[in-house]
Design a protein around this motif. Sequence first.
Motif, short mmCIF file in Angstrom:
data_model
loop_
_atom_site.label_atom_id
_atom_site.label_comp_id
_atom_site.label_asym_id
_atom_site.label_seq_id
_atom_site.Cartn_x
_atom_site.Cartn_y
_atom_site.Cartn_z
N LEU A 1 25.87 -44.63 -8.27
CA LEU A 1 25.14 -45.14 -7.11
C LEU A 1 23.89 -45.91 -7.53
O LEU A 1 23.53 -46.90 -6.88
N VAL A 2 23.20 -45.42 -8.55
CA VAL A 2 21.94 -46.04 -8.97
C VAL A 2 21.91 -46.27 -10.48
O VAL A 2 22.55 -45.55 -11.24
N ASP A 3 21.13 -47.26 -10.88
CA ASP A 3 20.92 -47.55 -12.30
C ASP A 3 19.54 -47.01 -12.70
O ASP A 3 18.53 -47.67 -12.51
N SER A 4 19.54 -45.81 -13.24
CA SER A 4 18.29 -45.14 -13.61
C SER A 4 18.11 -45.07 -15.12
O SER A 4 17.28 -44.29 -15.61
N GLN A 5 18.83 -45.90 -15.87
CA GLN A 5 18.82 -45.75 -17.31
C GLN A 5 17.46 -46.02 -17.93
O GLN A 5 17.11 -45.39 -18.95
N GLY A 6 16.66 -46.89 -17.33
CA GLY A 6 15.33 -47.16 -17.89
C GLY A 6 14.48 -45.91 -17.96
O GLY A 6 13.91 -45.58 -19.01
N ASP A 7 14.41 -45.19 -16.85
CA ASP A 7 13.61 -43.97 -16.81
C ASP A 7 14.26 -42.84 -17.61
O ASP A 7 13.57 -42.01 -18.21
N ILE A 8 15.58 -42.78 -17.62
CA ILE A 8 16.27 -41.74 -18.40
C ILE A 8 15.95 -41.89 -19.88
O ILE A 8 15.58 -40.92 -20.55
N VAL A 9 16.09 -43.10 -20.40
CA VAL A 9 15.84 -43.32 -21.82
C VAL A 9 14.36 -43.12 -22.15
O VAL A 9 14.01 -42.50 -23.16
N ALA A 10 13.47 -43.62 -21.29
CA ALA A 10 12.03 -43.46 -21.53
C ALA A 10 11.63 -41.99 -21.51
O ALA A 10 10.86 -41.52 -22.36
N ALA A 11 12.16 -41.23 -20.55
CA ALA A 11 11.83 -39.81 -20.45
C ALA A 11 12.38 -39.03 -21.64
O ALA A 11 11.73 -38.12 -22.16
N MET A 12 13.58 -39.39 -22.08
CA MET A 12 14.16 -38.70 -23.22
C MET A 12 13.39 -39.00 -24.50
O MET A 12 13.15 -38.11 -25.33
N GLU B 1 12.86 -46.45 -5.31
CA GLU B 1 13.64 -47.68 -5.17
C GLU B 1 13.50 -48.58 -6.39
O GLU B 1 14.42 -49.33 -6.73
N THR B 2 12.34 -48.52 -7.06
CA THR B 2 12.13 -49.29 -8.28
C THR B 2 12.65 -48.54 -9.49
O THR B 2 13.29 -49.12 -10.39
N LYS C 1 14.71 -36.12 -3.96
CA LYS C 1 13.82 -37.26 -4.13
C LYS C 1 14.60 -38.57 -4.06
O LYS C 1 14.15 -39.55 -3.44
N PHE C 2 15.77 -38.60 -4.70
CA PHE C 2 16.60 -39.79 -4.68
C PHE C 2 17.07 -40.12 -3.26
O PHE C 2 16.94 -41.26 -2.79
N LEU C 3 17.62 -39.12 -2.57
CA LEU C 3 18.17 -39.36 -1.23
C LEU C 3 17.08 -39.79 -0.25
O LEU C 3 17.26 -40.72 0.54
N ASP C 4 15.94 -39.11 -0.30
CA ASP C 4 14.86 -39.44 0.62
C ASP C 4 14.24 -40.79 0.28
O ASP C 4 13.86 -41.57 1.17
N GLY C 5 14.12 -41.09 -1.01
CA GLY C 5 13.54 -42.36 -1.43
C GLY C 5 14.35 -43.56 -0.98
O GLY C 5 13.81 -44.63 -0.70
N HIS C 6 15.67 -43.39 -0.92
CA HIS C 6 16.55 -44.48 -0.50
C HIS C 6 16.99 -44.35 0.96
O HIS C 6 17.74 -45.21 1.45
N GLY C 7 16.57 -43.29 1.63
CA GLY C 7 16.97 -43.10 3.02
C GLY C 7 18.46 -42.85 3.19
O GLY C 7 19.08 -43.33 4.15
N LEU C 8 19.05 -42.05 2.29
CA LEU C 8 20.49 -41.84 2.30
C LEU C 8 20.89 -40.41 2.67
O LEU C 8 22.09 -40.09 2.71
N ARG C 9 19.95 -39.54 2.92
CA ARG C 9 20.27 -38.13 3.11
C ARG C 9 21.30 -37.91 4.21
O ARG C 9 22.18 -37.04 4.11
N HIS C 10 21.23 -38.70 5.28
CA HIS C 10 22.11 -38.49 6.43
C HIS C 10 23.58 -38.77 6.12
O HIS C 10 24.46 -38.37 6.90
N LEU C 11 23.86 -39.42 5.00
CA LEU C 11 25.23 -39.81 4.71
C LEU C 11 26.07 -38.69 4.10
O LEU C 11 27.30 -38.72 4.19
#
Length: 224
Positions: A16-27, A89-90, A126-136
């Motif tokens: 659903l999302v491309d979070s690789q930047g933060d994943i690699v930086a955090a690791m 979202e960023t 955090k992901f669902l609320d940040g993108h407004g997707l929780r209701h889905l």
Amino acid sequence: MTAPLRLIIFDVDGTLVDSQGDIVAAMTHAFERADHPAPDHAAVLGIVGLSLDVAIPRLAPQLPETTHAVIVQSYKDAYMGLRAQSGVETSSPLYPHARDTLEALHAVPDNLLGVATGKSMRGLDKFLDGHGLRHLFVTRQVSDHHPSKPHPSMIETALAEIGVAPENAVMIGDTSFDMEMARAAGVPGIGVSWGYHTPEALGAARMILSDFRDLPGALDQLWG
């Protein structure tokens, strides 16, 4: 005759999302805090989808369990910090056409959507609320409550919660762990090519998509 309810389960990171930047930086940060060389980009993306307590020993099998635990906690702290700094979202942007496709699937009365992710519940919220997707999503399975993928527990629990038979469910994911989990649960898996494992690694997938917009048609094909 009433059509059966159908459960469409999604992985999150790489699907659903491309979070690789933060994943690699955090690791990288977590390994540096443990005074150990950080794994390379490809190695980190290779473990995305696994629960952290399984992923870290795979990345550094030579380190003791106490150091693994330090890296896990440092990763969590760094990831949350990066996301708070830039916003969901960023930090974890949705892939092209993901939102429209989710909304279209959700609008079909017989469809129910779910999530099965290696994220914690805090991270998923955090992901669902940040993108407004929780209701889905009517069912949300996370690493806090299950063995790591590819164990079938997440899918089996989602099926039990909703009351859907395996043949009326599907798992959508980008990694071999997602497809192996689906197979273990007796559920067809649909792989996506835009994530973190190569299409060649998705051998257990029933089919592989290269565009999110193709998903509704693929589901029609799967279920006739």
